[in-house]
Design an enzyme around this catalytic site. Sequence first.
Site, PDB file in Angstrom:
ATOM      1  N   GLU A 262       0.854  -1.184   0.000  1.00 18.15           N
ATOM      2  CA  GLU A 262       0.000   0.000   0.000  1.00 18.15           C
ATOM      3  C   GLU A 262       0.896   1.241   0.000  1.00 18.15           C
ATOM      4  O   GLU A 262       1.667   1.462   0.941  1.00 18.15           O
ATOM      5  CB  GLU A 262      -0.877  -0.017   1.257  1.00 18.15           C
ATOM      6  CG  GLU A 262      -1.736   1.200   1.410  1.00 18.15           C
ATOM      7  CD  GLU A 262      -2.230   1.377   2.853  1.00 18.15           C
ATOM      8  OE1 GLU A 262      -1.741   0.659   3.748  1.00 18.15           O
ATOM      9  OE2 GLU A 262      -3.081   2.244   3.053  1.00 18.15           O
ATOM     10  N   ALA A 267       6.472  11.411  -3.411  1.00 23.26           N
ATOM     11  CA  ALA A 267       6.704  12.814  -3.810  1.00 23.26           C
ATOM     12  C   ALA A 267       8.131  13.007  -4.310  1.00 23.26           C
ATOM     13  O   ALA A 267       9.041  12.256  -3.970  1.00 23.26           O
ATOM     14  CB  ALA A 267       6.428  13.753  -2.640  1.00 23.26           C
ATOM     15  N   ILE A 268       8.270  14.025  -5.127  1.00 24.91           N
ATOM     16  CA  ILE A 268       9.567  14.456  -5.652  1.00 24.91           C
ATOM     17  C   ILE A 268       9.709  15.933  -5.265  1.00 24.91           C
ATOM     18  O   ILE A 268       8.725  16.669  -5.330  1.00 24.91           O
ATOM     19  CB  ILE A 268       9.605  14.331  -7.200  1.00 24.91           C
ATOM     20  CG1 ILE A 268       9.375  12.889  -7.650  1.00 24.91           C
ATOM     21  CG2 ILE A 268      10.894  14.892  -7.793  1.00 24.91           C
ATOM     22  CD1 ILE A 268      10.514  11.933  -7.400  1.00 24.91           C
ATOM     23  N   GLN A 273      10.580  18.176 -10.208  1.00 25.09           N
ATOM     24  CA  GLN A 273       9.399  17.486 -10.750  1.00 25.09           C
ATOM     25  C   GLN A 273       9.315  17.604 -12.273  1.00 25.09           C
ATOM     26  O   GLN A 273       9.956  18.456 -12.870  1.00 25.09           O
ATOM     27  CB  GLN A 273       8.127  18.056 -10.124  1.00 25.09           C
ATOM     28  CG  GLN A 273       7.936  17.608  -8.693  1.00 25.09           C
ATOM     29  CD  GLN A 273       6.727  18.232  -8.023  1.00 25.09           C
ATOM     30  OE1 GLN A 273       5.888  18.841  -8.670  1.00 25.09           O
ATOM     31  NE2 GLN A 273       6.631  18.069  -6.724  1.00 25.09           N
ATOM     32  N   VAL A 274       8.519  16.727 -12.851  1.00 22.19           N
ATOM     33  CA  VAL A 274       8.259  16.674 -14.297  1.00 22.19           C
ATOM     34  C   VAL A 274       9.548  16.534 -15.103  1.00 22.19           C
ATOM     35  O   VAL A 274       9.694  17.076 -16.193  1.00 22.19           O
ATOM     36  CB  VAL A 274       7.441  17.908 -14.789  1.00 22.19           C
ATOM     37  CG1 VAL A 274       6.711  17.579 -16.092  1.00 22.19           C
ATOM     38  CG2 VAL A 274       6.418  18.341 -13.768  1.00 22.19           C
ATOM     39  N   GLY A 276      10.936  13.267 -15.019  1.00 16.51           N
ATOM     40  CA  GLY A 276      11.024  11.827 -15.187  1.00 16.51           C
ATOM     41  C   GLY A 276      11.390  11.069 -13.921  1.00 16.51           C
ATOM     42  O   GLY A 276      11.351   9.837 -13.899  1.00 16.51           O
ATOM     43  N   TYR A 277      11.730  11.793 -12.854  1.00 21.79           N
ATOM     44  CA  TYR A 277      12.136  11.099 -11.630  1.00 21.79           C
ATOM     45  C   TYR A 277      10.963  10.328 -11.006  1.00 21.79           C
ATOM     46  O   TYR A 277      11.138   9.249 -10.456  1.00 21.79           O
ATOM     47  CB  TYR A 277      12.713  12.077 -10.611  1.00 21.79           C
ATOM     48  CG  TYR A 277      14.051  12.642 -11.028  1.00 21.79           C
ATOM     49  CD1 TYR A 277      15.157  11.814 -11.175  1.00 21.79           C
ATOM     50  CD2 TYR A 277      14.210  13.997 -11.289  1.00 21.79           C
ATOM     51  CE1 TYR A 277      16.385  12.326 -11.570  1.00 21.79           C
ATOM     52  CE2 TYR A 277      15.430  14.513 -11.690  1.00 21.79           C
ATOM     53  CZ  TYR A 277      16.512  13.672 -11.830  1.00 21.79           C
ATOM     54  OH  TYR A 277      17.715  14.179 -12.233  1.00 21.79           O
ATOM     55  N   THR A 279       8.540   8.855 -12.484  1.00 21.12           N
ATOM     56  CA  THR A 279       8.344   7.602 -13.215  1.00 21.12           C
ATOM     57  C   THR A 279       9.418   6.589 -12.824  1.00 21.12           C
ATOM     58  O   THR A 279       9.140   5.414 -12.594  1.00 21.12           O
ATOM     59  CB  THR A 279       8.418   7.881 -14.734  1.00 21.12           C
ATOM     60  OG1 THR A 279       7.446   8.867 -15.044  1.00 21.12           O
ATOM     61  CG2 THR A 279       8.171   6.639 -15.546  1.00 21.12           C
ATOM     62  N   ASN A 304      -5.922  14.990  -7.855  1.00 14.96           N
ATOM     63  CA  ASN A 304      -4.679  15.492  -8.433  1.00 14.96           C
ATOM     64  C   ASN A 304      -3.726  14.362  -8.788  1.00 14.96           C
ATOM     65  O   ASN A 304      -2.968  14.455  -9.753  1.00 14.96           O
ATOM     66  CB  ASN A 304      -3.960  16.412  -7.439  1.00 14.96           C
ATOM     67  CG  ASN A 304      -4.652  17.732  -7.353  1.00 14.96           C
ATOM     68  OD1 ASN A 304      -5.323  18.143  -8.292  1.00 14.96           O
ATOM     69  ND2 ASN A 304      -4.515  18.392  -6.217  1.00 14.96           N
TER      70      ASN A 304
END
Length: 501
Positions: A262, A267-268, A273-274, A276-277, A279, A304
């Site tokens: 679970e 979070a990054i 962010q955005v 690729g980290y 993913t 979100n």
Amino acid sequence: ERERERERERQGAMGKAGQKRKHVEADGEERSRKEAKREDVVVNDAADAAAAAAADAGTDGRDADEGAAPAKAANPAMAGGLTAPMSGVALAHDEMKCGESKAARNVSTGEMLHHIDPAVANLPDGEDVEYRIAPVVQPAPAQRPRKPPPGAWVQSTDDMLGPDSQHAYVQRWVRMVKEEYSGSVKFKVVRNDGSRENLILLLGLKNVFVKQLPNMPKPYVTRLVFDRKHESMALLKRTERGEYIVMGGCCYRPFAEQRFGEIAFLAISHNEQVRGYGTRLMAHTKEHAKEIGLDFLLTCADNNAVPYFKKQGFSKRITLAKELWQGYIKDYEGVTLMECKLHAKVNYLNIPAFIKAQKMALVERLKEMAHAHIVFPGIDVTKTNGIPVENIPGIKAIREDIRGKDDPAAGVLPGGLLGGESADSTASLPRGLRPSLANRDPAAQEALQKHFKKVIELVKNHASAWPFGEPVDPSETGAYDYYEVIKNPIDLKTIKSRVDM
Ligand code: COA
């Protein structure tokens, strides 16, 4: 305001036990601050080192401050796509046997990446590098591929797919692999084993979660991150000084017996962010989950977070038997339970190779059904004085293949480019290149005519169309030399009459 009120109530409910713990936390905070300064691993903010001390002292996160978890009636937006542990349901972490797993031993990035071709990891930088993903499972070749006619040849599957580097997801993947190989980022499984290094990493993680998930109560995040039944996949970034700082992570609770995990927080850091980290983090989490024997990942995502989880292979359709997860996962109102099935055969750290293998398999099947793999030599236009469309070698071969050599509808593809609707577009071609009217498909012609009529009607009704409605009358307009200047005049009435014909 409501949230603060609730928090105050919770604090009140904690009573003496809570007060006592606060003192312990305050002492621990000071102690951990000093320790953090000495550590190689830098943490962003040591203000809450108290939690580390409390966790170190054996707080397993399920005792008196259960109330710190958001209640079911809490504002759903606050859930931030997260879950809380179910009180009273617990599997001792030690029972999970994940101590034997590779990842639980805090496998190094190099070890985790052993199956990725170093040739990819060490690729030179450059936008147009035509790299090939390796290793790719070669698909079974086509059983009965369409044969090329004389003079034509077969294109290789690789050439049909084109260079791997043209895909954005591959470029992102290569960048990630290179970063991991070079050591500028690392992924590490961290759990509260009492070691100083892990406690400090967990502290860094907690700070990222608290910052990125502002709606989550801080004590709740702290409690779960340091809970010994939870563990985290931490993303660490090397600084210029060679230290690793926590840049993001995924905190989850494995339920070994039910074979699912679970996800509680993910979070990054904001400035990363955005890229690729997120993913990559999920890919490492999935691979690790597989290694410790989990078949599913579940999470409660808020609105979100749903799109992100969807992109990571999570679905709202829950296939895991209800009795395995219900009661173990705390459900919130207003969040969506999502599931990701982990496939043993998929290497989540090398998805591009997996996708490529699938594409190659599809191309092999296509070779049995279509002609996309056959290349014709082309027409030397310098030597021919025009050539009827139906005689273009590729078209001729395909027609014969589809309809048989003696079919009278020469050069006509069923409903295709030259079979119907676009036959009119060949009207401007030199006479020798036009398909003969007899070859046109009447049904397609009719459909095309209907479509054209609609277009003309729309154009005619346009507010600025009035000057183009009819042929220009030089005497009426005074443009006496109109037809001397305009050699190919056209107007909407003429167009319509041609379409009607
Ligand atoms: N809504 C829609 N799409 C999102 C998204 C969101 N909130 N967050 C990420 N995505 C998309 C990205 O655009 C990207 O799409 P693409 O592959 O088509 O380009 C894909 O998801 C993955 O992006 P990536 O760069 O790998 O992710 P990331 O490093 O930005 O990390 C989060 C994603 C969610 C972890 C990060 O945005 C974050 O920390 N958010 C705040 C905390 C949070 O909401 N956590 C989730 C619930 S616990």
